[in-house]
Design an enzyme around this catalytic site. Structure first.
Site: not given
Length: 258
Positions: A47, A192-193
């Site tokens: 990242y 996860p959404l």
């Protein structure tokens, strides 16, 4: 499975903007996450080439005792040029960089970001074991692994966590989740959404919740080893996600989601 303070919804830091104009707001999101009681913050060398780790250190170091900061290694490169890199010497360099950027002497949970197919898994995991023996990592985890890869790694050392993509719309790794349940391994679903609308939106309307909250509530109800790590760069979304822990789904709603 490690004991974590606070709730069962962590925070994925990947989406945080490290540019000068947005850095203050990203720091504010991280600090608010800690205030809300987020038990785990997930980052990685990938990242921003370590920029995300530096942001977390800027915002939170020295880290509160009740927050586990976990990072991942196993890739190398910069800009848009990244490749899997599980070579032992490279993993060692990556971990040393993570320690420096996070301003710690030991990473409490060190994860292998991806399995490098060009390097024996035993060599990759074995290197992390050596680093742990040297005091540079406390516990070890894996990301995007199969049941067989998890078993191979566990034949070498204890595995604390598995971070695979898993959500209402993509349950490909259900066998891995079941393995984690049997073994008491923490399962950190990334993305996860995600959901496919339909029942999720209908149930959200019934509960006065957001679809994202329903997606998170389903994950929590689906498995006791589940600790979702939703990410956001917005304070409002962070607070909404955290509040998903208070959303209760009825047996009928769970059946409709299943």
């Amino acid at each position: 499975m490690p004991h974590l303070s606070g709730g069962r919804i962590g925070f994925g830091a990947m989406q945080l903007d490290t540019s000068p104009g947005q850095r203050d707001s990203s720091v504010a999101v991280l600090r608010r996450a800690v205030e809300l009681g987020v038990p785990l913050i997930d980052t990685a060398y990938l990242y921003g080439g370590g920029g995300n780790e530096e942001l977390i250190a800027e915002a939170l170091h020295p880290y509160p005792d009740d927050v586990l900061v976990t990072t991942k290694v196993g890739v190398s490169g910069k800009g848009d040029d990244w490749r899997l890199d599980g070579r032992p010497d490279s993993l060692r360099r990556q971990v040393d960089g993570c320690l420096r950027r996070l301003r710690v002497e030991r990473i409490e949970l060190l994860q292998l970001h991806r399995v490098d197919p060009d390097v024996p898994l035993a060599d990759q995991v074995g290197t992390l074991v050596e680093l742990a023996a040297e005091g540079k990592a406390a516990e070890l985890g894996l990301s995007e692994v199969t049941v067989d890869e998890l078993a191979e790694a566990r034949a070498i050392t204890a595995i604390t966590s598995v971070q695979n993509r898993y959500n209402l719309a993509d349950r490909t790794h259900e066998p891995v989740l079941h393995a984690c349940e049997r073994l008491g391994i923490l399962f950190l679903p990334w993305r996860p959404l995600a959901h496919d609308g339909g029942a999720v939106e209908t149930i959200a309307a019934e509960l006065g919740a957001t679809p994202a909250q329903v997606a998170l509530a389903w994950l929590l109800a689906h498995s006791p080893v589940m600790l979702p790590i939703p990410g956001t760069s917005k304070l409002a979304h962070l607070e909404q996600n955290h509040a998903a822990a208070t959303v209760s789904l009825t047996s009928d709603q769970l059946a409709r989601l299943a």
